[in-house]
Write an enzyme that holds these catalytic residues in place. Structure first.
Site, short mmCIF file in Angstrom:
data_model
loop_
_atom_site.label_atom_id
_atom_site.label_comp_id
_atom_site.label_asym_id
_atom_site.label_seq_id
_atom_site.Cartn_x
_atom_site.Cartn_y
_atom_site.Cartn_z
N SER A 139 0.85 -1.18 0.00
CA SER A 139 0.00 0.00 0.00
C SER A 139 0.89 1.23 0.00
CB SER A 139 -0.88 -0.03 1.25
OG SER A 139 -1.65 1.15 1.34
N LYS A 165 -0.93 -0.83 -4.49
CA LYS A 165 -2.17 -0.11 -4.15
C LYS A 165 -1.80 1.34 -3.90
CE LYS A 165 -4.79 -0.03 0.16
NZ LYS A 165 -5.58 -0.86 1.09
N LEU A 166 -2.46 2.23 -4.64
CA LEU A 166 -2.22 3.66 -4.45
C LEU A 166 -3.34 4.25 -3.61
CD1 LEU A 166 -1.25 4.82 -8.07
CD2 LEU A 166 0.27 3.99 -6.24
N LYS A 167 -2.96 4.99 -2.58
CA LYS A 167 -3.96 5.75 -1.83
C LYS A 167 -4.36 6.95 -2.68
CE LYS A 167 -4.17 3.56 2.16
NZ LYS A 167 -5.45 3.04 2.69
N ASN A 195 -10.33 5.41 1.02
CA ASN A 195 -10.67 5.59 2.44
C ASN A 195 -11.81 6.60 2.63
OD1 ASN A 195 -7.36 4.90 2.90
ND2 ASN A 195 -8.83 3.86 4.22
N GLU A 218 -11.13 0.74 -3.87
CA GLU A 218 -11.48 0.36 -2.50
C GLU A 218 -12.14 1.54 -1.78
OE1 GLU A 218 -7.99 -1.16 -0.57
OE2 GLU A 218 -8.87 -1.11 1.44
N ASP A 243 -14.07 -1.88 2.22
CA ASP A 243 -13.20 -2.09 3.37
C ASP A 243 -13.99 -1.62 4.61
OD1 ASP A 243 -11.32 -1.79 5.42
OD2 ASP A 243 -9.87 -0.65 4.26
N GLY A 295 -4.54 -4.70 5.52
CA GLY A 295 -3.50 -4.48 6.52
C GLY A 295 -3.82 -3.26 7.35
O1 SMG Z 1 -0.78 -2.48 6.67
O2 SMG Z 1 0.10 -2.42 4.71
C1 SMG Z 1 -0.63 -1.97 5.56
C2 SMG Z 1 -1.43 -0.74 5.25
C3 SMG Z 1 -2.54 -1.07 4.33
O3 SMG Z 1 -3.49 0.83 3.30
C4 SMG Z 1 -3.53 0.07 4.22
N1 SMG Z 1 -4.46 0.15 5.20
O4 SMG Z 1 -7.65 1.46 4.39
O5 SMG Z 1 -6.71 -0.33 3.78
C5 SMG Z 1 -6.67 0.72 4.41
C6 SMG Z 1 -5.48 1.14 5.21
C7 SMG Z 1 -5.84 1.43 6.65
C8 SMG Z 1 -4.73 1.92 7.46
S1 SMG Z 1 -4.10 3.42 6.87
C9 SMG Z 1 -3.18 4.13 8.12
MG MG Z 2 -8.68 0.43 2.78
#
Ligand code: SMG
Ligand code: MG
Length: 372
Positions: A139, A165-167, A195, A218, A243, A295
Site C-alpha cells: 500500500s 495499491k495507491l492511496k 478511504n 477500495e 473495506d 493491513g
Molecule cells: O498495513 O500495509 C498496511 C497498510 C494497508 O493501506 C492500508 N491500510 O484502508 O486499507 C486501508 C489502510 C488502513 C490503514 S491506513 C493508516
Molecule cells: Mg482500505
C-alpha cells in the site's frame, strides 16, 4: 482453557517514512498489544485500532478502556464458556457489548494464540490455510509530487511486490494512476484506495479511472453509504471493493445482496476477529466474490496472522501483506520478509512468531496487568 489475566502493553513504533492517506499522515504507530496468560502458557493479540478515530470510530485509548472496563470483566465472569469452548467462546461471551470490534478481535486473537500454542497447532491450520506462501501487495501513500510517488513505486516493484495499491483522494487520483501506468506499464497489478474520500456526486470523475484497468477501487464512499456504493458500481467499470463498510459477515451479506461490492477487503480487526473473518471468506466464496486480506500497519504479530488468513482458498487477490521493513526498521518479532513477491506462512505453534523481549521493551510505553 483458563485465563489468568491479560497484560495490556502499549508500544510506539516509528515508521520508516510518513504514511499519508486521505484521512491523515502517520509517522509512528501507537499500538496496543495483549498478552493472554493461562496456566498452559501465553498468547499474543494485536489491536489494529489507530491512535485517532479517523479510519474507524475505534481508537487505541478507547480499545484499552473497553477492554479494562467491560470486555475482560465479561470474560472473567464466564469461565465455564471459555473452559468448554475455548477461543470461539470469546465472541459469544462479548456479544452483548455493542461494537468495539477491534478490541474484541484483539482479545480473541490473544486467547486463540494461547490455545493454539499450548496445543502445538498453527494459526494457518486452524483457519484452514491451503497455501504455504501468499502473494505480497504493498500500500503506497499520497505524496507531494508524482515524481516522488514514481520513485517509491519503483522501489517496491524492484523489491518484488506483486501488486501496488495507491492511496487516492480528490486532487490525487487520475494523475498518479496515469503516471504509474505510463512509467511501469499496464502489466502491473494496480488498485486504488480512497478511504471514504468521495461522494456519489464524484461518480463521473471516478469513471475516468476505468481506462487504467485497475483491479479494484477500495471504499470510495462513506462507511455507511452502502447504497451509494451500489449506485456507483453501476456507473463505473472498475470493480468496487469495500473495506470500512464491512464490519461483520452480516454487513457483508447485505452489501453483496445490494450489489455494493464485487470484492471484499477482509481485515480481522475491523470485523471482530479472525473467526468472523473466516466466515466472511466463506460467505464471499459461496457468492463467487474474490476477497483479499487488508493491513492495518501491524507488527509481525498481526502480519503473521494475516499471512495465514490470506492463505485460505478464497483469498484470490494479493493482500496488503508487505514485509516488516515496509513500515518498520525494527519489528517486535523476527522480521517477516518477502521472497519472489511472497511471504511465507508461519507454521509454528499459534501465530508462529513471538515478540523479542528486548525489542519489545524498547518500544513499550506502558504496561498494565489485568487479572481476570
Ligand atoms: O498495513 O500495509 C498496511 C497498510 C494497508 O493501506 C492500508 N491500510 O484502508 O486499507 C486501508 C489502510 C488502513 C490503514 S491506513 C493508516
Ligand atoms: Mg482500505
Amino acid at each position: 482453557m483458563r485465563l489468568e489475566g491479560v497484560e495490556l502493553r502499549r508500544v510506539r513504533m516509528p515508521l520508516v517514512s510518513p504514511f499519508r492517506t486521505s484521512f491523515g499522515t502517520q509517522t509512528a504507530r501507537d499500538i496496543l498489544l495483549l498478552r493472554a496468560v493461562t496456566p498452559a502458557g501465553e498468547g499474543w493479540g494485536e489491536c489494529v485500532a489507530m491512535a485517532d478515530p479517523l479510519y474507524s470510530s475505534e481508537y487505541v485509548e478507547a480499545t484499552a478502556d473497553v477492554l479494562r472496563r467491560f470486555l475482560l470483566p465479561a470474560l472473567g465472569a464466564a469461565p465455564d464458556a471459555l473452559a468448554r469452548h475455548g477461543a470461539p467462546a470469546v465472541a459469544s461471551v462479548l456479544s452483548p457489548i455493542k461494537g468495539h470490534r477491534m478490541a474484541k478481535a484483539a482479545l480473541e486473537m490473544a486467547v486463540l494464540d494461547a490455545e493454539l500454542r499450548a496445543a502445538g497447532r498453527s494459526w494457518a491450520r486452524e483457519l484452514g490455510a491451503v497455501h504455504d506462501r501468499v502473494p505480497s501487495g504493498v500500500s503506497v501513500g499520497i505524496f507531494d509530487s508524482v515524481a516522488q510517488l514514481l520513485d517509491v513505486v519503483g522501489g517496491y516493484l524492484a523489491a518484488g511486490y506483486v501488486r501496488i495499491k495507491l492511496k487516492i483522494e480528490p486532487g490525487w487520483d487520475l494523475e498518479p494512476v496515469r503516471a504509474v501506468r505510463e512509467r511501469y506499464g499496464d502489466g502491473v497489478p494496480l488498485q486504488v484506495d480512497a478511504n471514504t474520500a468521495y461522494t456519489l456526486r464524484d461518480a463521473r470523475h471516478l469513471a475516468r479511472l476505468d481506462e487504467f484497468g485497475l483491479l479494484l477501487i477500495e471504499q470510495p464512499l462513506e462507511e455507511e453509504d452502502v447504497l451509494g456504493h451500489a449506485a456507483l458500481a453501476r456507473q463505473i467499470a472498475t470493480p468496487v471493493c469495500l473495506d470500512e463498510s464491512i464490519v461483520s459477515a452480516q454487513t457483508a451479506a447485505a452489501a453483496i445482496t445490494l450489489g455494493a461490492c464485487s470484492i471484499i477487503n477482509i481485515k480481522p480487526g475491523r470485523v471482530g476477529g479472525y473467526l468472523e473473518a473466516v466466515r466472511i471468506h466463506d460467505l464471499a466464496a459461496a457468492h463467487g466474490l474474490a476477497v483479499w486480506c487488508g493491513g492495518m500497519v501491524e507488527t509481525g504479530l498481526g502480519r503473521a496472522a494475516n499471512a495465514a488468513l490470506g492463505a485460505l482458498p478464497g483469498f484470490t487477490l494479493p493482500g496488503d501483506i508487505s514485509a516488516s521493513d515496509r513500515f518498520y526498521a525494527t519489528d517486535v518479532t523476527e522480521p517477516l520478509g518477502i521472497v519472489d513477491g511472497h511471504m511465507t506462512v508461519p507454521t509454528g505453534p499459534g501465530l508462529g512468531v513471538t515478540p523479542i523481549p528486548e525489542v519489545l521493551d524498547e518500544v513499550t510505553t506502558s504496561v498494565e496487568w489485568l487479572p481476570l
